[in-house]
Design a protein around this motif. Structure first.
Motif, mmCIF file in Angstrom:
data_model
loop_
_atom_site.group_PDB
_atom_site.id
_atom_site.type_symbol
_atom_site.label_atom_id
_atom_site.label_comp_id
_atom_site.label_asym_id
_atom_site.label_seq_id
_atom_site.Cartn_x
_atom_site.Cartn_y
_atom_site.Cartn_z
ATOM 1 N N ALA A 1 0.837 -1.200 0.000
ATOM 2 C CA ALA A 1 0.000 0.000 0.000
ATOM 3 C C ALA A 1 0.866 1.242 0.000
ATOM 4 O O ALA A 1 0.608 2.210 -0.687
ATOM 5 C CB ALA A 1 -0.905 -0.007 1.217
ATOM 6 N N GLU A 2 1.971 1.190 0.749
ATOM 7 C CA GLU A 2 2.878 2.329 0.844
ATOM 8 C C GLU A 2 3.441 2.679 -0.526
ATOM 9 O O GLU A 2 3.602 3.820 -0.893
ATOM 10 C CB GLU A 2 4.025 1.964 1.781
ATOM 11 C CG GLU A 2 4.909 3.106 2.185
ATOM 12 C CD GLU A 2 4.227 4.017 3.175
ATOM 13 O OE1 GLU A 2 4.580 5.187 3.202
ATOM 14 O OE2 GLU A 2 3.332 3.551 3.898
ATOM 15 N N GLN A 3 3.721 1.654 -1.303
ATOM 16 C CA GLN A 3 4.329 1.884 -2.605
ATOM 17 C C GLN A 3 3.322 2.347 -3.642
ATOM 18 O O GLN A 3 3.641 3.116 -4.509
ATOM 19 C CB GLN A 3 4.941 0.564 -3.117
ATOM 20 C CG GLN A 3 6.282 0.275 -2.525
ATOM 21 C CD GLN A 3 7.353 1.095 -3.203
ATOM 22 O OE1 GLN A 3 7.424 1.142 -4.432
ATOM 23 N NE2 GLN A 3 8.193 1.743 -2.446
ATOM 24 N N THR A 4 2.134 1.816 -3.543
ATOM 25 C CA THR A 4 1.246 2.018 -4.667
ATOM 26 C C THR A 4 0.280 3.184 -4.485
ATOM 27 O O THR A 4 -0.304 3.635 -5.421
ATOM 28 C CB THR A 4 0.417 0.749 -4.948
ATOM 29 O OG1 THR A 4 -0.192 0.360 -3.725
ATOM 30 C CG2 THR A 4 1.280 -0.365 -5.453
ATOM 31 N N THR A 5 0.142 3.650 -3.265
ATOM 32 C CA THR A 5 -0.858 4.698 -3.051
ATOM 33 C C THR A 5 -0.218 5.925 -2.453
ATOM 34 O O THR A 5 0.449 5.839 -1.442
ATOM 35 C CB THR A 5 -1.924 4.214 -2.046
ATOM 36 O OG1 THR A 5 -2.198 2.872 -2.331
ATOM 37 C CG2 THR A 5 -3.164 5.049 -2.149
ATOM 38 N N ILE A 6 -0.450 7.028 -3.075
ATOM 39 C CA ILE A 6 -0.004 8.281 -2.482
ATOM 40 C C ILE A 6 -1.216 9.162 -2.333
ATOM 41 O O ILE A 6 -1.857 9.531 -3.305
ATOM 42 C CB ILE A 6 1.061 8.958 -3.347
ATOM 43 C CG1 ILE A 6 2.321 8.088 -3.303
ATOM 44 C CG2 ILE A 6 1.356 10.345 -2.839
ATOM 45 C CD1 ILE A 6 3.489 8.689 -3.990
ATOM 46 N N LYS B 1 4.734 5.518 -7.273
ATOM 47 C CA LYS B 1 5.664 4.671 -6.518
ATOM 48 C C LYS B 1 6.576 5.610 -5.740
ATOM 49 O O LYS B 1 6.499 6.825 -5.905
ATOM 50 C CB LYS B 1 6.515 3.817 -7.471
ATOM 51 C CG LYS B 1 5.729 3.001 -8.476
ATOM 52 C CD LYS B 1 5.112 1.807 -7.828
ATOM 53 C CE LYS B 1 4.327 0.985 -8.826
ATOM 54 N NZ LYS B 1 3.600 -0.099 -8.186
ATOM 55 N N LEU B 2 7.472 5.048 -4.955
ATOM 56 C CA LEU B 2 8.431 5.884 -4.240
ATOM 57 C C LEU B 2 9.853 5.516 -4.617
ATOM 58 O O LEU B 2 10.207 4.335 -4.647
ATOM 59 C CB LEU B 2 8.271 5.740 -2.723
ATOM 60 C CG LEU B 2 7.014 6.345 -2.095
ATOM 61 C CD1 LEU B 2 7.004 6.093 -0.599
ATOM 62 C CD2 LEU B 2 6.927 7.845 -2.370
ATOM 63 N N TYR B 3 10.644 6.524 -4.906
ATOM 64 C CA TYR B 3 12.078 6.339 -5.138
ATOM 65 C C TYR B 3 12.781 6.479 -3.794
ATOM 66 O O TYR B 3 12.602 7.488 -3.103
ATOM 67 C CB TYR B 3 12.564 7.392 -6.134
ATOM 68 C CG TYR B 3 14.069 7.550 -6.233
ATOM 69 C CD1 TYR B 3 14.849 6.580 -6.834
ATOM 70 C CD2 TYR B 3 14.698 8.689 -5.726
ATOM 71 C CE1 TYR B 3 16.225 6.728 -6.927
ATOM 72 C CE2 TYR B 3 16.072 8.857 -5.817
ATOM 73 C CZ TYR B 3 16.829 7.866 -6.422
ATOM 74 O OH TYR B 3 18.192 8.019 -6.514
ATOM 75 N N VAL C 1 7.332 8.818 -7.607
ATOM 76 C CA VAL C 1 7.714 8.560 -9.006
ATOM 77 C C VAL C 1 6.473 8.170 -9.788
ATOM 78 O O VAL C 1 5.716 7.299 -9.364
ATOM 79 C CB VAL C 1 8.715 7.384 -9.100
ATOM 80 C CG1 VAL C 1 9.035 7.063 -10.573
ATOM 81 C CG2 VAL C 1 9.998 7.690 -8.349
ATOM 82 N N MET C 2 6.273 8.831 -10.913
ATOM 83 C CA MET C 2 5.193 8.441 -11.817
ATOM 84 C C MET C 2 5.798 7.742 -13.037
ATOM 85 O O MET C 2 6.474 8.364 -13.848
ATOM 86 C CB MET C 2 4.415 9.691 -12.261
ATOM 87 C CG MET C 2 3.354 9.416 -13.325
ATOM 88 S SD MET C 2 2.153 8.156 -12.858
ATOM 89 C CE MET C 2 1.174 9.006 -11.630
ATOM 90 N N PRO C 3 5.575 6.448 -13.164
ATOM 91 C CA PRO C 3 6.056 5.752 -14.362
ATOM 92 C C PRO C 3 5.119 6.044 -15.536
ATOM 93 O O PRO C 3 3.901 5.977 -15.386
ATOM 94 C CB PRO C 3 5.972 4.261 -13.990
ATOM 95 C CG PRO C 3 5.639 4.207 -12.524
ATOM 96 C CD PRO C 3 4.965 5.518 -12.198
#
Ligand code: URA
Length: 295
Positions: free
Chosen positions: A62-67, A242-244, A250-252
């Motif tokens: 969740a931390e990675q995928t949701t901001i 995502k998070l760098y 980060v937006m891919p």
């Protein structure tokens, strides 16, 4: 999401966390890393990496995928020094080891012979835009035009990238910082090899820690894979924050070269890329533009 995708995603989270911790260690930091911005800033909504270490796998995902909802900050308005004249140091990383300046790193890159790509290059390609920018675009590697001019994204793909940036209401020279994972052109524009990426990426890590953007747009598979440690393809990850290194959103999205290819998928891909850039604008608190996606 299938089990396989969830496993890959989790592996990417672990790789990102590992890279963050390794980077902290390489700066000489001990103890808990400082959070990036002031306590009153909305960006501190991210949990500290310390907390991440104790999180359950699902929480990590969740931390990675949701901001959550937009970070607000003023649009970059004033002319900023070019990358060749700036000597800004990072404000968000640890203070234990002074950051090198961008010109010092660029000079080292210009003489770099750490990998085979140095044998065939004409020029190294470090960056263009502003080192003061709140937004970074990261591509793959220089092509023929970039190799000749020593600047990133100055060929056809670069012209499209500039149009995309302008459509966001930003100035490509003043409001963004543009760079690549790899600083030398791979022969015949082949994809960079993993060992070439591993050799070159410390330069990018240094660049990003100095520029310290509020968001990064990762253009295409190579940039996404190298920045986030994921092996998921761009079609799977695009459009998802995502998070760098556990801290920079980060937006891919698709690489402009892909968008320029003639093909039935490109119309949809262009629209998706524009959706992704609009998400970036919202994240940065920029006014949504009425105008259409760039052609
Ligand atoms: N493609 C990239 O990824 N980078 C450039 O600089 C030019 C084309």
């Amino acid at each position: 999401m299938s089990d396989d995708e969830a496993r890959q995603e989790l592996a990417a989270v672990a790789a990102s966390l590992r890279a963050y911790l390794e980077w902290q260690e390489s700066t000489g930091a001990t103890g808990v890393p400082r959070m990036p911005r002031s306590p009153s800033s909305p960006i501190t909504r991210y949990r500290a990496p310390e907390a991440l270490q104790h999180a359950e796998p699902q929480q990590l995902l969740a931390e990675q995928t949701t901001i959550p909802t937009p970070v607000t900050f003023a649009r970059v308005a004033s002319p900023a020094p070019s990358t060749t004249s700036s000597s800004t140091t990072s404000s968000s990383t640890t203070t234990s080891v002074p950051a090198r300046s961008l010109p010092v790193i660029a000079k080292e890159v210009s003489g770099c012979v750490k990998c085979r790509l140095s044998e065939s290059r004409t020029n190294t390609v470090f960056s263009r835009g502003s080192a003061e920018a709140k937004l970074c675009f990261v591509g793959e590697a220089p092509g023929a035009d970039e190799d000749e001019r020593g600047l990133p994204f100055v060929g056809r793909a670069g012209q499209l990238l500039d149009r995309m940036i302008l459509a966001m209401g930003l100035d490509p020279e003043k409001d963004v910082y543009i760079c690549n994972i790899i600083k030398c052109r791979p022969p015949n524009n082949r994809r960079p090899e993993p060992d070439e990426i591993a050799t070159c990426i410390p330069y990018l890590h240094e660049q990003l820690s100095i520029v310290d953007p509020k968001a990064i747009v990762a253009l295409g598979n190579t940039a996404v894979g190298a920045l986030l440690g994921t092996t998921l393809g761009i079609t799977k990850v695009r459009g998802q924050w995502k998070l760098y290194r556990g801290k920079i959103p980060v937006m891919p999205t698709y690489h402009p070269s892909y968008l320029l290819r003639p093909g039935p998928q490109q119309a949809t891909a262009k629209k998706q890329a524009w959706d992704d850039l609009q998400a970036v604008m919202r994240e940065l608190g920029l006014e949504p533009k009425k105008r259409r996606q760039p052609e």
